[in-house]
Scaffold this active site. Structure first.
Site, PDB file in Angstrom:
ATOM      1  N   LYS A  43      21.437  31.098  24.607  1.00  0.00           N
ATOM      2  CA  LYS A  43      21.792  32.055  23.569  1.00  0.00           C
ATOM      3  C   LYS A  43      20.653  32.096  22.563  1.00  0.00           C
ATOM      4  CE  LYS A  43      24.941  34.703  21.525  1.00  0.00           C
ATOM      5  NZ  LYS A  43      23.942  35.552  20.835  1.00  0.00           N
ATOM      6  N   GLY A  72      26.111  38.916  16.563  1.00  0.00           N
ATOM      7  CA  GLY A  72      25.370  38.651  15.333  1.00  0.00           C
ATOM      8  C   GLY A  72      24.449  37.453  15.425  1.00  0.00           C
ATOM      9  N   LEU A  73      24.047  37.104  16.649  1.00  0.00           N
ATOM     10  CA  LEU A  73      23.154  35.975  16.895  1.00  0.00           C
ATOM     11  C   LEU A  73      23.672  34.648  16.326  1.00  0.00           C
ATOM     12  CD1 LEU A  73      19.636  37.591  16.219  1.00  0.00           C
ATOM     13  CD2 LEU A  73      20.929  37.492  18.360  1.00  0.00           C
ATOM     14  N   CYS A 128      17.911  43.170  20.492  1.00  0.00           N
ATOM     15  CA  CYS A 128      19.334  43.219  20.185  1.00  0.00           C
ATOM     16  C   CYS A 128      19.630  44.411  19.276  1.00  0.00           C
ATOM     17  CB  CYS A 128      19.772  41.929  19.509  1.00  0.00           C
ATOM     18  SG  CYS A 128      21.519  41.897  19.077  1.00  0.00           S
ATOM     19  N   ALA A 269      25.331  38.294  32.828  1.00  0.00           N
ATOM     20  CA  ALA A 269      25.969  37.982  31.549  1.00  0.00           C
ATOM     21  C   ALA A 269      27.464  38.289  31.609  1.00  0.00           C
ATOM     22  CB  ALA A 269      25.303  38.765  30.424  1.00  0.00           C
TER      23      ALA A 269
END
EC number: 1.3.1.14
Length: 318
Positions: A43, A72-73, A128, A269
């Site tokens: 991640k 949102g990382l 992203c 994913a």
């Protein structure tokens, strides 16, 4: 199954765990390997820990063929992730690539140094669509910025660097961004990140479904876009870099399609929520054999000559 060489390492097969929720922490990485992933892309990690967006962060629409997510990382930061990668390595001999994101070259340089002793490679997340201002696709849409970021990471990291590209640009810009990354030292391109951002609205509350409001589109609906991007990159740069395909891959047929389009390997994913990587790998090799390919390498780019001819008719290539 015949192993493949990707990003300087031996993979048991060409199917990796994509950078996403499953690879956010050690238990998820372990689970991915036990379910057959040939490599792990963590991640995305930022310079400091992030909590991410409020929930809901993932909404699946299987009847419509896609999912929306806006994480949102969220991540524990580089110090903690380095420890988790080290613990992972004590247990598994599987390649690990650190996905990293920052708001400029200096941040990427620091992250590259942080993972220099534990990761087999880097994947630069400049794509992203919902990370927030100053991150992700906002950076990855500008060739000059991508060049600066890539050069900073390459100089600070002794190993292969892949740049993860956004599908949210036109074809000309995509190729300019890819060329800038390659000229700056990238050894691979990952294509693609999620599409969007997209919006869904809850009819009962008249509010966005996702906590962040908008999110990136993944799943089967993304596959045709991702496949086209991979093919375009392979036509232009297939002799210079490795291309790793990601987007809507659920089956061995999907994997083979990406190989034919020019991908050296793929990442999974969304589908990993329901299907094991090993099962997809076995399907892949069975289909390759049925098509007359002895190993994945033989299939890579087989569709490109005819794809090039079709693009010539559109006036899009020479």
């Amino acid at each position: 199954m015949i192993p493949v060489e990707v990003l300087g390492k031996r993979w048991d097969h060409p199917i990796a765990c994509a950078s996403g929720a499953l690879a956010a922490h050690l238990p998820g990485m372990e689970d991915a390997v036990l379910r057959g992933a040939a490599a792990i892309f963590t991640k995305t990690i930022t310079e400091s820990p992030r909590e991410g967006h409020p929930g809901p962060v993932f909404v699946d629409y299987p009847d419509e063929g896609y999912a929306l997510n806006a994480m949102g990382l969220p991540n524990p930061g580089p110090d903690r992730m380095v420890v988790e990668i080290e613990e992972f390595r004590d247990e598994f001999d599987v390649p690990v690539y650190a996905s990293v994101a920052a708001d400029g070259p200096e941040g990427f340089r620091k992250l590259a140094r942080a993972f220099s002793d534990v990761a087999d490679g880097l994947e630069l997340n400049v794509s992203c669509p919902h990370a927030g201002k100053g991150y992700g696709a906002e950076l990855g849409s500008d060739p000059e910025t991508v060049a600066e970021i890539t050069e900073a990471a390459v100089r600070a990291f002794d190993g292969p660097v892949s740049v993860k590209l956004t599908p949210n640009v036109d074809r000309e810009t995509l190729l300019e961004v890819a060329a800038a990354a390659i000229d700056a030292g990238a050894e691979a391109l990952t294509a693609v990140n999620t599409l969007g951002p997209g919006l869904r609205i809850d009819l009962r509350t008249a509010s966005p479904v996702l906590g962040a409001g908008v999110g990136g589109l993944s799943g089967p609906a993304l596959k045709p876009i991702a496949l086209r991007v991979v093919a375009d990159l392979a036509l232009e740069f297939g002799e210079e870099v490795e291309i790793i395909g990601v987007g809507g891959i659920r089956s061995g047929e999907d994997v083979v399609e990406f190989l034919l389009a020019g991908a050296k390997a793929v990442q999974v994913a969304t589908a990993a929520r329901e299907k094991d990587f090993g099962d997809i790998a076995m399907e892949t090799y069975r289909i390759l054999k049925e098509l007359g390919y002895e190993e994945p390498e033989e299939a890579i780019g087989a569709a490109l000559p005819e794809y090039r001819e079709r693009l010539r008719r559109l006036g899009w290539c020479q």
